[in-house]
Design a protein around this motif. Structure first.
Motif, PDB file in Angstrom:
ATOM      1  N   HIS A  66       0.844  -1.206   0.000  1.00 14.97           N
ATOM      2  CA  HIS A  66       0.000   0.000   0.000  1.00 14.97           C
ATOM      3  C   HIS A  66       0.873   1.247   0.000  1.00 14.97           C
ATOM      4  N   HIS A  68       1.294   5.400  -2.104  1.00 15.70           N
ATOM      5  CA  HIS A  68       0.883   6.425  -3.063  1.00 15.70           C
ATOM      6  C   HIS A  68       2.239   6.984  -3.515  1.00 15.70           C
ATOM      7  N   HIS A 215      -8.871   2.178   1.734  1.00 16.42           N
ATOM      8  CA  HIS A 215      -8.458   2.369   3.124  1.00 16.42           C
ATOM      9  C   HIS A 215      -9.643   1.973   4.010  1.00 16.42           C
ATOM     10  N   HIS A 252      -4.649  -0.657   6.228  1.00 11.53           N
ATOM     11  CA  HIS A 252      -4.693  -0.271   7.636  1.00 11.53           C
ATOM     12  C   HIS A 252      -5.367  -1.295   8.560  1.00 11.53           C
ATOM     13  N   ASP A 303       2.510   3.103   3.048  1.00 11.29           N
ATOM     14  CA  ASP A 303       1.623   4.230   2.804  1.00 11.29           C
ATOM     15  C   ASP A 303       2.459   5.290   2.062  1.00 11.29           C
TER      16      ASP A 303
HETATM   17 ZN    ZN Z   1      -2.879   5.312   2.099  1.00  6.75          ZN
END
Ligand code: ZN
Length: 435
Positions: A66, A68, A215, A252, A303
């Motif tokens: 996960h 970005h 998420h 998460h 993340d």
């Molecule tokens: Zn994220």
């Protein structure tokens, strides 16, 4: 014998059962698979390319399940705030200024950082997906990519267009880069996409065999309104809209109760644990050992770089093992072997992508980690070191799909100096526009 081969020679190999054995690894570069593992393959093989792994550990390429990636442009831009304020006051206004070229530059910076630290595979939720696809194709990595959808605060037409874009890019780019790129439909979260559109997006994705990534249960502030409005837990709602299927994966899963853990196990949806982001935003401590005990597939993710602030998955491994113990109030929780598995096989399984294990027939996605640095001496237990002591900068070679992406710490597929310089310049311009 395969016709076009790469030999990774002289190292010790981390096997799927966590045993570490002295062996060479022979790879068929054409089909990107491991064809042989054994001692002294170098003596009776004439490989087309050889990588020296002596003194090192050959392990599966790490899977950052996960991220970005383009958020590297906002690394260190805004820190020390809770998730909601951080997003609304800093991140979203800056992201509103992002151009396609910015996303390309930020993504390439992220890929350089990941290849350097032994990551071969990642999942990316962002915008301007064609730019992400082009960067991954060039870098030679493997990824599951998608367009993040937010519908709250948008009129009906704009909201529909956002959902449409996520579905369109998922259909268009699935199988790109010789199959190294797969896609997912990516509603941002259970609270930032309106229910009717969420239902529609999930149903359309699944009808086409495309997984969904979102998420979920990240902060209390996100869980409480769902419970108050719907009188059900967020993952009961997620199940009701259909997004806990076997191929789906949730980032998460911090605030999940027992009923939700059971539901995840039953539906076989995966959770991507992001310990550094959860600590930095004070989101909470995910019950990782409980998830593992229930049989849930758990992967690891950094993340975005703005909430971490790096993409080094070895950091995440260490954080996962440490925080897992603190959360369980038990020093035996999330042991080294479990953390390493989450970062490798767990990630590959969560993303339904090849890799994650060094065995004959598996995808040749590998990281070779040097073990000669002072912080890795002595090496009583290599798996302990991989969880607790190795840093991303200890990675010597990175291989994905049988191709060498980094040899002796030199990235071969991207021009690292140019990538870093371009990202620096674009980040300064971006922030100036946002302010
Ligand atoms: Zn994220």
């Amino acid at each position: 014998m395969a016709s076009d081969t790469l030999l990774v020679s002289g190292g010790r190999v981390l096997r799927p059962d966590s045993d570490v054995v002295e062996a060479d690894v022979l790879v068929d570069r054409e089909d990107g698979r491991i064809v042989e593992i054994g001692p002294d393959l170098a003596t009776d093989r004439d490989a087309d390319e050889t990588l020296d792994a002596s003194g090192g550990i050959v392990m599966p390429g790490l899977v950052n399940a996960h991220t970005h990636a383009a958020m590297t442009l906002l690394r260190g831009y805004a820190d020390d705030k809770p998730l909601d304020a951080w997003l609304r006051e800093d991140i979203w206004p800056a992201e509103a200024e992002l151009t396609a070229e910015d996303v390309r530059a930020g993504t390439e910076l992220g890929l350089v950082e990941m290849i350097r630290s032994g990551t071969t595979t990642f999942a990316d939720m962002y915008f301007h997906v064609p730019e992400v696809v082009a960067a991954v194709d060039e870098a030679g990595m493997r990824a599951r990519v998608g367009h993040g959808v937010v519908t709250v605060g948008k009129d009906e037409e704009a909201a529909r267009a956002d959902v449409r874009e996520s579905l369109d890019v998922a259909r268009e780019y699935d199988g790109a880069a010789d199959g190294r790129i797969r896609t997912a439909v990516m509603p941002h979260s259970l609270t930032t996409v309106d229910e009717p559109l969420l239902r529609e997006a999930v149903a359309e994705a699944h009808a086409d065999g495309i997984p969904v990534h979102t998420h979920a249960n990240e902060t209390r502030d996100e869980v409480e309104p769902i419970v108050a409005e719907r009188s059900e837990r967020p993952l009961a709602y997620a199940d009701d809209v259909g997004l806990l299927s076997e191929a789906d994966f949730l980032a998460h899963g911090v605030h999940v109760d027992e009923t939700e853990i059971d539901l995840l196990a039953e539906r076989e949806a995966a959770v991507v644990h992001c310990p550094a982001s959860n600590m930095k935003l004070a989101s909470g401590i995910a019950p990782v050992q409980d998830l593992l005990d229930a049989g849930v597939t758990v992967a690891l993710g950094t993340d975005g770089a703005a909430s971490n602030n790096d993409l080094d998955l070895f950091d995440e491994l260490r954080d996962a093992a440490m925080l897992g113990k603190l959360g369980a109030d038990d020093a035996s929780a999330v042991p080294a072997e479990a953390a390493v598995t989450m970062a490798t096989r767990g990630g590959a399984e969560a993303l339904s992508l090849p890799g994650g294990r060094v065995e004959v027939g598996a995808a040749a996605d590998l990281a070779v980690v040097d073990f000669d640095a002072p912080h890795l001496a002595p090496a009583h237990d290599p798996v302990s070191h991989l969880a607790y002591a190795v840093r991303g900068s200890d990675v010597r070679h990175t291989i994905c799909d049988g191709q060498v992406l980094m040899r002796d710490r030199e990235i071969l597929t991207l021009d690292e100096d140019e990538v870093v310089e371009t990202a620096r310049r674009r980040a300064v311009d971006l922030v100036a526009r946002a302010e």
